[in-house]
Design a protein around this motif. Structure first.
Motif, PDB file in Angstrom:
ATOM      1  N   LEU A   1       0.941  -1.405   0.018  1.00 23.28           N
ATOM      2  CA  LEU A   1      -0.047  -0.151  -0.044  1.00 23.28           C
ATOM      3  C   LEU A   1       0.966   1.312   0.046  1.00 23.28           C
ATOM      4  CD1 LEU A   1      -2.956   0.948   0.031  1.00 23.28           C
ATOM      5  CD2 LEU A   1      -2.713   1.105   2.625  1.00 23.28           C
ATOM      6  N   VAL A   2       1.835   1.471   1.131  1.00 23.10           N
ATOM      7  CA  VAL A   2       2.784   2.432   0.690  1.00 23.10           C
ATOM      8  C   VAL A   2       3.495   2.724  -0.395  1.00 23.10           C
ATOM      9  CG1 VAL A   2       4.833   3.252   1.918  1.00 23.10           C
ATOM     10  CG2 VAL A   2       3.300   2.595   3.270  1.00 23.10           C
ATOM     11  N   LEU A   3       4.000   1.502  -1.024  1.00 24.75           N
ATOM     12  CA  LEU A   3       4.540   1.666  -2.322  1.00 24.75           C
ATOM     13  C   LEU A   3       3.735   2.055  -3.594  1.00 24.75           C
ATOM     14  CD1 LEU A   3       6.875  -1.527  -2.509  1.00 24.75           C
ATOM     15  CD2 LEU A   3       7.573   0.656  -2.355  1.00 24.75           C
ATOM     16  N   ILE A   4       2.303   1.601  -3.522  1.00 22.88           N
ATOM     17  CA  ILE A   4       1.367   2.035  -4.345  1.00 22.88           C
ATOM     18  C   ILE A   4       1.025   3.501  -4.246  1.00 22.88           C
ATOM     19  CG2 ILE A   4      -1.049   2.008  -4.962  1.00 22.88           C
ATOM     20  CD1 ILE A   4      -0.904  -1.179  -4.410  1.00 22.88           C
ATOM     21  N   VAL A   5       1.280   4.011  -3.015  1.00 23.55           N
ATOM     22  CA  VAL A   5       0.756   5.527  -2.842  1.00 23.55           C
ATOM     23  C   VAL A   5       2.072   6.166  -3.517  1.00 23.55           C
ATOM     24  CG1 VAL A   5       0.448   7.184  -1.059  1.00 23.55           C
ATOM     25  CG2 VAL A   5      -0.747   5.203  -0.761  1.00 23.55           C
ATOM     26  N   ILE A   6       3.273   5.968  -3.064  1.00 24.43           N
ATOM     27  CA  ILE A   6       4.337   6.661  -3.617  1.00 24.43           C
ATOM     28  C   ILE A   6       4.519   6.620  -5.173  1.00 24.43           C
ATOM     29  CG2 ILE A   6       6.916   6.536  -3.632  1.00 24.43           C
ATOM     30  CD1 ILE A   6       7.057   5.393  -0.933  1.00 24.43           C
ATOM     31  N   ILE A   7       4.223   5.479  -5.925  1.00 22.84           N
ATOM     32  CA  ILE A   7       4.438   5.277  -7.358  1.00 22.84           C
ATOM     33  C   ILE A   7       3.091   6.079  -7.772  1.00 22.84           C
ATOM     34  CG2 ILE A   7       4.153   3.832  -9.013  1.00 22.84           C
ATOM     35  CD1 ILE A   7       6.140   1.652  -7.761  1.00 22.84           C
ATOM     36  N   ALA A   8       1.895   6.077  -7.304  1.00 18.11           N
ATOM     37  CA  ALA A   8       1.005   6.835  -7.827  1.00 18.11           C
ATOM     38  C   ALA A   8       1.356   8.383  -7.875  1.00 18.11           C
ATOM     39  CB  ALA A   8      -0.385   6.650  -7.027  1.00 18.11           C
ATOM     40  N   PHE A   9       1.849   8.764  -6.741  1.00 20.17           N
ATOM     41  CA  PHE A   9       2.380  10.185  -6.599  1.00 20.17           C
ATOM     42  C   PHE A   9       3.298  10.804  -7.833  1.00 20.17           C
ATOM     43  CE2 PHE A   9       5.115  13.517  -4.909  1.00 20.17           C
ATOM     44  CZ  PHE A   9       4.194  14.397  -4.843  1.00 20.17           C
ATOM     45  N   LEU A  10       4.218   9.586  -8.011  1.00 19.62           N
ATOM     46  CA  LEU A  10       5.382  10.034  -8.763  1.00 19.62           C
ATOM     47  C   LEU A  10       4.764   9.997 -10.324  1.00 19.62           C
ATOM     48  CD1 LEU A  10       8.432   8.004  -7.422  1.00 19.62           C
ATOM     49  CD2 LEU A  10       8.062  10.267  -7.442  1.00 19.62           C
ATOM     50  N   LEU A  11       3.813   9.049 -10.612  1.00 21.08           N
ATOM     51  CA  LEU A  11       3.153   9.103 -11.870  1.00 21.08           C
ATOM     52  C   LEU A  11       2.352  10.292 -11.984  1.00 21.08           C
ATOM     53  CD1 LEU A  11       2.513   7.433 -14.334  1.00 21.08           C
ATOM     54  CD2 LEU A  11       0.813   6.394 -13.091  1.00 21.08           C
ATOM     55  N   VAL A  12       1.728  10.904 -10.989  1.00 25.10           N
ATOM     56  CA  VAL A  12       1.015  12.108 -11.383  1.00 25.10           C
ATOM     57  C   VAL A  12       1.995  13.228 -11.507  1.00 25.10           C
ATOM     58  CG1 VAL A  12      -0.468  13.958  -9.958  1.00 25.10           C
ATOM     59  CG2 VAL A  12      -1.071  11.360  -9.858  1.00 25.10           C
ATOM     60  N   VAL A  13       3.114  13.117 -10.836  1.00 34.49           N
ATOM     61  CA  VAL A  13       4.218  14.335 -10.788  1.00 34.49           C
ATOM     62  C   VAL A  13       4.535  13.923 -12.298  1.00 34.49           C
ATOM     63  CG1 VAL A  13       6.446  15.206 -10.401  1.00 34.49           C
ATOM     64  CG2 VAL A  13       4.876  14.301  -8.664  1.00 34.49           C
ATOM     65  N   VAL A  14       5.157  12.992 -12.844  1.00 36.13           N
ATOM     66  CA  VAL A  14       5.591  12.745 -14.259  1.00 36.13           C
ATOM     67  C   VAL A  14       4.603  13.234 -15.254  1.00 36.13           C
ATOM     68  CG1 VAL A  14       6.434  11.075 -15.763  1.00 36.13           C
ATOM     69  CG2 VAL A  14       7.400  11.168 -13.420  1.00 36.13           C
ATOM     70  N   VAL A  15       3.331  12.789 -15.057  1.00 38.10           N
ATOM     71  CA  VAL A  15       2.262  13.231 -16.290  1.00 38.10           C
ATOM     72  C   VAL A  15       2.052  14.683 -16.393  1.00 38.10           C
ATOM     73  CG1 VAL A  15       0.079  12.907 -16.886  1.00 38.10           C
ATOM     74  CG2 VAL A  15       1.286  10.989 -16.337  1.00 38.10           C
ATOM     75  N   MET A  16       2.112  15.351 -15.095  1.00 38.22           N
ATOM     76  CA  MET A  16       1.912  16.890 -15.081  1.00 38.22           C
ATOM     77  C   MET A  16       3.101  17.519 -15.480  1.00 38.22           C
ATOM     78  SD  MET A  16      -1.111  17.168 -13.975  1.00 38.22           S
ATOM     79  CE  MET A  16      -1.428  18.984 -13.447  1.00 38.22           C
ATOM     80  N   VAL A  17       4.461  17.121 -15.415  1.00 38.05           N
ATOM     81  CA  VAL A  17       5.451  17.803 -16.036  1.00 38.05           C
ATOM     82  C   VAL A  17       5.467  17.733 -17.462  1.00 38.05           C
ATOM     83  CG1 VAL A  17       7.896  17.482 -16.373  1.00 38.05           C
ATOM     84  CG2 VAL A  17       6.835  17.414 -14.005  1.00 38.05           C
ATOM     85  N   GLN A  18       4.863  16.770 -18.075  1.00 40.38           N
ATOM     86  CA  GLN A  18       4.729  16.632 -19.756  1.00 40.38           C
ATOM     87  C   GLN A  18       3.558  17.725 -19.949  1.00 40.38           C
ATOM     88  OE1 GLN A  18       3.790  12.867 -20.832  1.00 40.38           O
ATOM     89  NE2 GLN A  18       5.610  11.762 -19.562  1.00 40.38           N
TER      90      GLN A  18
END
Length: 115
Positions: A8-25
């Protein structure tokens, strides 16, 4: 700490990173990729390299997120009983029983005390 909590902790971290990477594009040529190669100067690998990195990072994080979600599903089913007891027919259901009204209870009064 259980395996599900770790997932659950890993899923939350990766989901946050995915949002950041998508928003940067920015699909219209702006965003982070244009700031590295904008103005005709070649900096830090240029626009193409930054765009490729963001694209690969998006696919990697999305794949990792799906794999972690599926793996966490396996840990849920292995731990404890998660079955619903709503349809369990082995246990009796205790319902309150009310006695039917008797003839004495159904007698009506005309609003005066029976004394």
């Amino acid at each position: 700490m259980s395996a599900f909590t770790i997932f659950l902790v890993l899923i939350v971290i990766i989901a946050f990173l995915l949002v950041v990477v998508v928003m940067v594009q920015n699909p219209k040529g702006g965003g982070l990729s244009s700031s590295f190669g904008g103005g005709g100067t070649q900096q830090l690998g240029g626009v193409k390299k930054t765009g490729d990195f963001l694209d690969k990072a998006t696919w990697f994080l999305a794949t990792a997120l799906i794999i972690l979600i599926l793996a966490s599903n396996l840990t849920i089913s292995s731990g404890g009983s998660t079955e619903s007891k709503a349809l369990d027919t082995n246990e009796p259901v205790n319902m309150p029983v009310t006695a039917p009204a008797t003839a004495d209870d159904s007698a009506t009064t005309n609003g005066t005390d029976p004394e």
